[in-house]
Write a protein that holds these residues in place. Structure first.
Motif, PDB file in Angstrom:
ATOM      1  N   THR A   1       0.840  -1.202   0.000  1.00 31.07           N
ATOM      2  CA  THR A   1       0.000   0.000   0.000  1.00 31.07           C
ATOM      3  C   THR A   1       0.872   1.247   0.000  1.00 31.07           C
ATOM      4  OG1 THR A   1      -1.763   1.183   1.163  1.00 31.07           O
ATOM      5  CG2 THR A   1      -0.138   0.042   2.524  1.00 31.07           C
ATOM      6  N   GLU A   2       0.307   2.294  -0.479  1.00 31.42           N
ATOM      7  CA  GLU A   2       1.004   3.579  -0.504  1.00 31.42           C
ATOM      8  C   GLU A   2       0.789   4.372   0.772  1.00 31.42           C
ATOM      9  OE1 GLU A   2       1.237   7.645  -3.281  1.00 31.42           O
ATOM     10  OE2 GLU A   2      -0.215   6.046  -3.722  1.00 31.42           O
ATOM     11  N   ARG A   3      -0.381   4.212   1.390  1.00 32.19           N
ATOM     12  CA  ARG A   3      -0.695   4.945   2.608  1.00 32.19           C
ATOM     13  C   ARG A   3      -1.442   4.028   3.557  1.00 32.19           C
ATOM     14  NH1 ARG A   3      -5.541   9.006   0.561  1.00 32.19           N
ATOM     15  NH2 ARG A   3      -7.043   7.350   0.033  1.00 32.19           N
ATOM     16  N   ALA A   4      -1.433   4.418   4.820  1.00 29.50           N
ATOM     17  CA  ALA A   4      -2.098   3.626   5.849  1.00 29.50           C
ATOM     18  C   ALA A   4      -2.664   4.576   6.887  1.00 29.50           C
ATOM     19  CB  ALA A   4      -1.123   2.640   6.488  1.00 29.50           C
ATOM     20  N   SER A   5      -3.835   4.233   7.410  1.00 29.84           N
ATOM     21  CA  SER A   5      -4.435   5.012   8.495  1.00 29.84           C
ATOM     22  C   SER A   5      -3.954   4.454   9.827  1.00 29.84           C
ATOM     23  CB  SER A   5      -5.963   4.951   8.415  1.00 29.84           C
ATOM     24  OG  SER A   5      -6.409   3.616   8.499  1.00 29.84           O
ATOM     25  N   VAL A   6      -3.399   5.330  10.626  1.00 30.52           N
ATOM     26  CA  VAL A   6      -2.840   4.912  11.914  1.00 30.52           C
ATOM     27  C   VAL A   6      -3.511   5.716  13.011  1.00 30.52           C
ATOM     28  CG1 VAL A   6      -0.640   4.255  10.883  1.00 30.52           C
ATOM     29  CG2 VAL A   6      -0.960   6.576  11.744  1.00 30.52           C
ATOM     30  N   PRO A   7      -3.592   5.187  14.223  1.00 31.64           N
ATOM     31  CA  PRO A   7      -4.190   5.939  15.336  1.00 31.64           C
ATOM     32  C   PRO A   7      -3.411   7.220  15.619  1.00 31.64           C
ATOM     33  CG  PRO A   7      -4.027   3.620  15.872  1.00 31.64           C
ATOM     34  CD  PRO A   7      -3.239   3.819  14.608  1.00 31.64           C
ATOM     35  N   ARG A   8      -4.169   8.259  15.889  1.00 30.00           N
ATOM     36  CA  ARG A   8      -3.548   9.550  16.166  1.00 30.00           C
ATOM     37  C   ARG A   8      -2.679   9.490  17.420  1.00 30.00           C
ATOM     38  NH1 ARG A   8      -5.371  14.431  14.439  1.00 30.00           N
ATOM     39  NH2 ARG A   8      -7.349  13.463  13.847  1.00 30.00           N
ATOM     40  N   GLU A   9      -3.114   8.712  18.400  1.00 28.31           N
ATOM     41  CA  GLU A   9      -2.357   8.634  19.652  1.00 28.31           C
ATOM     42  C   GLU A   9      -1.011   7.952  19.488  1.00 28.31           C
ATOM     43  OE1 GLU A   9      -5.429   7.713  19.243  1.00 28.31           O
ATOM     44  OE2 GLU A   9      -6.592   9.218  20.362  1.00 28.31           O
ATOM     45  N   MET A  10      -0.812   7.228  18.390  1.00 28.29           N
ATOM     46  CA  MET A  10       0.447   6.518  18.200  1.00 28.29           C
ATOM     47  C   MET A  10       1.515   7.372  17.544  1.00 28.29           C
ATOM     48  SD  MET A  10      -0.484   3.799  19.612  1.00 28.29           S
ATOM     49  CE  MET A  10       0.993   2.838  19.364  1.00 28.29           C
ATOM     50  N   LEU A  11       1.162   8.614  17.157  1.00 25.74           N
ATOM     51  CA  LEU A  11       2.112   9.502  16.505  1.00 25.74           C
ATOM     52  C   LEU A  11       2.290  10.773  17.322  1.00 25.74           C
ATOM     53  CD1 LEU A  11       1.004   9.334  12.753  1.00 25.74           C
ATOM     54  CD2 LEU A  11       2.863   8.076  13.849  1.00 25.74           C
TER      55      LEU A  11
END
Length: 489
Positions: free
Chosen positions: A106-116
């Motif tokens: 994949t080119e992009r991934a949705s990640v939890p905001r709290e993990m960044l």
């Protein structure tokens, strides 16, 4: 020797850069699956979410911001606040993070905001807690680019100028910047231009109520304080109120009532119907203002021009009623008043009468004779018996005692007065006195006429003030309305 030292320096620089990069580097996925990618992200990235994703702390982290206005909920004139709904887009780069699209799938991934690590970008004018729905995820691209898009319901402070309400144009500011980090740590970068933001906002705006978004300006700047400098971006929103609701519900009915009160001057001032008519208008105007009070802005900062218009209209109505009461009193009781004061007579009858195009009446030279009702003594028979035919025969010598040449014949004895003639004479004198008394009562003496003229001049003056007030108000309203519609950004 020099070459050897240069090679050693290059190796030391490379080692330092590797140490600064830490463990954040290119991801090696075991398979092109989501599970493999997230395992690598959790291993290389999620454990370091407490520090900014910048390896070189001497350079600031650039955060690009763009907004889109999707709703103008309204303004609170009393609290001096503006409520808007916007979409906020933040973008920044995580240095050293990348993966191959074919390798990880994949080119992009949705990640939890709290993990960044997320920059602490806030709005400087916020006045209330954000109650918009939370978005728990952000997009992370294979180049290390982070895309954070979320809605905000902003209740911000705004210095509202409502002097020209309901034709007012408001300019409110939304200032975005890091709350804690200085400009040396986080640098705000403008994303979309003002024209792009305005075009997109007008295309997607969902709720604007009584407001139109007519302009947006973007100004990046640094806020210099004693402890340091903060990088900020200010968005200036220009909004125009839709005035039609207030024109139909406030201005037009008020103008109708004032016009009716103006035409009430056509009624005779001495008529009691005029006073009752004006009192009914004042009562109706007061009820109208009480009903429409919720539409008027409530603020202690500036008094709107429309409130001044309503106050002056009510004051003119009350003044016209008091003036009608005064004129009615003068018309019915002017004969009982003393003479008009000299200064008042000169001011009103000489100067104000000319201003209202009502020149003072010229005094008449007619003399009114009042007959005495008592019976006059009858003339001597000798005198009453002398006719005008005998006067030419009397010369100047006769006055000196000389005997007349032709002596007059002896006068006949006086006739006995007729009682009927005497009664008719007495009745004629009584009727004449009654007629003169009634004529004097209706026409009035000079004092009562001056008081009545005084009332007429004041009535004409108030009528002129009414006409001037209506014309000035009409021209002012039309001018402000035209200026409001022709306002350019």
């Amino acid at each position: 020797m020099i070459l050897k030292m240069e090679v050693q320096g290059a190796w030391l620089l490379l080692i330092c850069l590797m140490m600064l990069h830490g463990t954040t580097a290119a991801l090696n996925c075991t398979s092109p699956t989501r599970k493999s990618l997230y395992e690598q992200l959790e291993k290389e990235l999620f454990t370091k979410n407490l520090v900014p994703p910048k390896n070189n702390f001497s350079e600031p982290l650039e955060v690009t911001i763009s907004i889109t206005v999707v709703g103008l909920v309204g303004v609170d004139e009393k609290a001096q606040t503006m409520t808007t709904v916007i979409w906020q887009i933040l973008e920044w780069q995580i240095e050293g993070l990348s993966w191959e699209k074919e390798e990880c799938g994949t080119e992009r991934a949705s990640v939890p905001r709290e993990m960044l690590w997320v920059p602490d970008v806030l709005i400087g004018e916020f006045m209330d807690e954000d109650t918009s729905p939370k978005t728990p995820y952000v997009y992370l691209y294979n180049t290390g680019h982070v895309y954070d898009d979320k809605p905000l319901r902003v209740v911000s402070a705004c210095l509202l100028e409502i002097y020209t309400f309901p034709f007012d144009i408001q300019n409110c500011t939304l200032t975005f910047g890091a709350y804690v980090h200085f400009a040396a740590d986080v640098r705000m970068i403008q994303g979309a231009s003002a024209a792009q933001i305005l075009a997109e906002s007008r295309a997607v705006i969902q709720s604007n109520g009584e407001w139109d978004l007519i302009g947006i300006h973007v100004v990046p700047y640094d806020l210099d304080l004693e402890e340091g400098s903060y990088s900020q971006i200010a968005y200036y929103l220009t909004m125009r109120r839709r005035p039609m609701l207030y024109v139909v519900n406030l201005l037009i009915p008020s103008c109708f009532l004032i016009t009716v009160d103006l035409f009430s001057f056509m009624l005779p001032p001495q008529s009691v119907d005029r006073s009752s008519f004006k009192m009914t208008l004042i009562l109706g105007y007061t009820v109208f203002l009480l009903i429409m009070n919720d539409l008027l802005p409530a603020t202690g900062e500036t008094t709107p021009l429309i409130n001044v218009f309503f106050s002056l209209s009510l004051a003119l109505m009350v003044t016209s009623l008091l003036e009608t009461v005064f004129i009615t009193k003068v018309q019915y009781s002017s004969s009982q008043y003393s003479a008009v004061p000299k200064w008042l007579s000169v001011l009103v009858l000489r100067y104000l009468a000319v201003v209202v195009c009502l020149p003072p009446k010229k005094k008449t030279n007619r003399v009114t004779v009042h007959l005495n009702q008592s019976r006059e003594p009858s003339l001597s028979p000798t005198i009453t018996g002398v006719s005008t035919s005998h006067l030419p025969g009397i010369s100047e010598d006769d006055t000196l005692g000389k005997p007349p040449l032709n002596p007059l014949p002896p006068l006949p004895p006086p006739a006995k007065p007729d009682p009927v003639v005497d009664e008719l004479r007495k009745l004629c004198r009584d009727l004449t006195a009654i007629r003169l008394h009634i004529d004097d009562h209706f026409k009035g003496n000079d004092t009562s006429q001056e008081w009545q003229m005084l009332g007429i001049v004041i009535d004409r003056l108030l009528f002129g003030l009414y006409v001037i007030f209506i014309l000035v108000s009409f021209i002012t309203i039309i001018s402000i309305w035209i200026w409001n519609n022709n306002h350019s950004e």
